[in-house]
Design a protein around this motif. Sequence first.
Motif, PDB file in Angstrom:
ATOM      1  N   VAL A 110      35.020  46.948  49.976  1.00 39.30           N
ATOM      2  CA  VAL A 110      34.723  46.749  48.554  1.00 39.30           C
ATOM      3  C   VAL A 110      35.987  46.417  47.751  1.00 39.30           C
ATOM      4  N   ALA A 111      37.042  47.252  47.923  1.00 35.90           N
ATOM      5  CA  ALA A 111      38.262  47.060  47.128  1.00 35.90           C
ATOM      6  C   ALA A 111      38.926  45.712  47.444  1.00 35.90           C
ATOM      7  N   ASP A 112      38.939  45.360  48.721  1.00 38.24           N
ATOM      8  CA  ASP A 112      39.576  44.119  49.158  1.00 38.24           C
ATOM      9  C   ASP A 112      38.825  42.898  48.594  1.00 38.24           C
ATOM     10  N   LEU A 113      37.507  42.944  48.706  1.00 41.21           N
ATOM     11  CA  LEU A 113      36.699  41.824  48.224  1.00 41.21           C
ATOM     12  C   LEU A 113      36.831  41.669  46.705  1.00 41.21           C
ATOM     13  N   MET A 114      36.816  42.803  45.984  1.00 41.93           N
ATOM     14  CA  MET A 114      37.031  42.790  44.518  1.00 41.93           C
ATOM     15  C   MET A 114      38.332  42.081  44.178  1.00 41.93           C
ATOM     16  N   GLN A 115      39.387  42.482  44.894  1.00 39.77           N
ATOM     17  CA  GLN A 115      40.712  41.943  44.654  1.00 39.77           C
ATOM     18  C   GLN A 115      40.745  40.426  44.893  1.00 39.77           C
ATOM     19  N   GLN A 116      40.127  40.005  45.986  1.00 39.95           N
ATOM     20  CA  GLN A 116      40.107  38.576  46.330  1.00 39.95           C
ATOM     21  C   GLN A 116      39.371  37.763  45.275  1.00 39.95           C
ATOM     22  N   ILE A 117      38.206  38.261  44.866  1.00 39.96           N
ATOM     23  CA  ILE A 117      37.403  37.510  43.888  1.00 39.96           C
ATOM     24  C   ILE A 117      38.136  37.462  42.550  1.00 39.96           C
ATOM     25  N   THR A 118      38.749  38.579  42.184  1.00 37.82           N
ATOM     26  CA  THR A 118      39.522  38.648  40.943  1.00 37.82           C
ATOM     27  C   THR A 118      40.624  37.587  40.921  1.00 37.82           C
TER      28      THR A 118
ATOM     29  N   ASN B  70      42.908  38.219  37.304  1.00 42.42           N
ATOM     30  CA  ASN B  70      43.828  39.313  37.629  1.00 42.42           C
ATOM     31  C   ASN B  70      44.949  39.417  36.588  1.00 42.42           C
ATOM     32  N   ARG B  71      44.839  38.618  35.522  1.00 43.95           N
ATOM     33  CA  ARG B  71      45.804  38.641  34.423  1.00 43.95           C
ATOM     34  C   ARG B  71      45.021  38.306  33.153  1.00 43.95           C
ATOM     35  N   PRO B  72      45.534  38.679  31.955  1.00 45.85           N
ATOM     36  CA  PRO B  72      44.785  38.361  30.739  1.00 45.85           C
ATOM     37  C   PRO B  72      44.763  36.847  30.518  1.00 45.85           C
ATOM     38  N   ASN B  73      43.652  36.328  30.036  1.00 44.04           N
ATOM     39  CA  ASN B  73      43.503  34.917  29.685  1.00 44.04           C
ATOM     40  C   ASN B  73      43.236  34.820  28.189  1.00 44.04           C
ATOM     41  N   LYS B  74      44.149  34.179  27.472  1.00 40.50           N
ATOM     42  CA  LYS B  74      43.928  34.013  26.028  1.00 40.50           C
ATOM     43  C   LYS B  74      43.062  32.781  25.767  1.00 40.50           C
TER      44      LYS B  74
END
Lengths: 210, 210
Positions: B68-76, B82-86
């Motif tokens: 779960v954690a790995d897949l979340m990270q990959q999709i993010t 994985n960083r803010p988008n203005k």
Amino acid sequence: MGKLVLIPRPTIERLPLYLRSLTLLDESGVEVVSSEELGRILGITSVQIRKDLAYFGEFGRRGVGYDVADLMQQITEILGVNRPNKFAIVGAGHLGQALARYEGFTEYGFMLAAIFDADPKKIGMEVAGQQVLSADYVTEVVKSLGIQIGVLTVPAPAAQPVADQLIKAGVRAIWNFAPTRIEAPIDIEVRQENLIVGLLALSYHLAQGK
Amino acid sequence: MGKLVLIPRPTIERLPLYLRSLTLLDESGVEVVSSEELGRILGITSVQIRKDLAYFGEFGRRGVGYDVADLMQQITEILGVNRPNKFAIVGAGHLGQALARYEGFTEYGFMLAAIFDADPKKIGMEVAGQQVLSADYVTEVVKSLGIQIGVLTVPAPAAQPVADQLIKAGVRAIWNFAPTRIEAPIDIEVRQENLIVGLLALSYHLAQGK
């Protein structure tokens, strides 16, 4: 028509583009158009256009093109916009009001027949020529006006109860903008609109360095 | 990651659904999930899920499931969230205000950095914690804040000039809600939002007697 045509969603989503271009061509007196010309107008490949339009049978003539009036008529019937379609909006917040005033809908014969809200401050306000009605009357009004399409622009917790009211009142299709999934019987068509998808698709392209 | 992954749009559009479910599973302490379980949660076939997730490499283990954690990270990372988008909104009418207040955006790190309008009556008004700025300052503000995503909720005639200003200011992606196509250099990602498509898809289903 009456026959059942199963068309992939991406094709359905291009049909309004075809219909708009054909309407403009028709108004300019153009009677026949090739897939190449349509492609140039729309920025879509001619191969894609021929594939999409093949779902409607063989009215393209090789080396000649499509009969503009005939193709317009066929797409209009397939999309069910050869007659007026009444819809109701539940939720007269910013999104509900934006949709009520969206000009593109009337062009295809979609008529806002009623707009509802639960907030006493919004009830009675005029939006796009309609007075906002109390959400208490959703079932009665939708039933008596024979409205078949319901648009949900309510907060998430209200989405399911309002959907249930709309379905009870005879609505056959629901466009849900509330950020939650709703349950509906299999014969009710539900379209879940998820606005985050637009930003994520853009963000994906930025992340890929496009 | 850094590598270029070309993923079909329908898959990209399902990624937020996967990400949301994975986040909920992760918060509940679930470490491994099968495609069948994800499918039940999301109402998507497990075959479709395996096909979608295969784009991210082989982190599903046959008979076990996905980390779960790995897949979340990959999709993010793939989605660039994985960083803010203005982002900036130009057009503070009902649709602009609805988007400014849409809660689903912040959840993925999208931050409304500025909102603009040309109407003196709207300038200075507070929307979602931002004061509406004069559209005269689009170029300066967007450039100085390093905003990469622009959202257009202006009337059709203003769309192209505003898009040009945004591009000149360094925006790399535009989400266009104005009912007109806009031209942009090839390296700018443009997403044309056409709200009529939602009603037409529902109307199509009604016409087919679903």
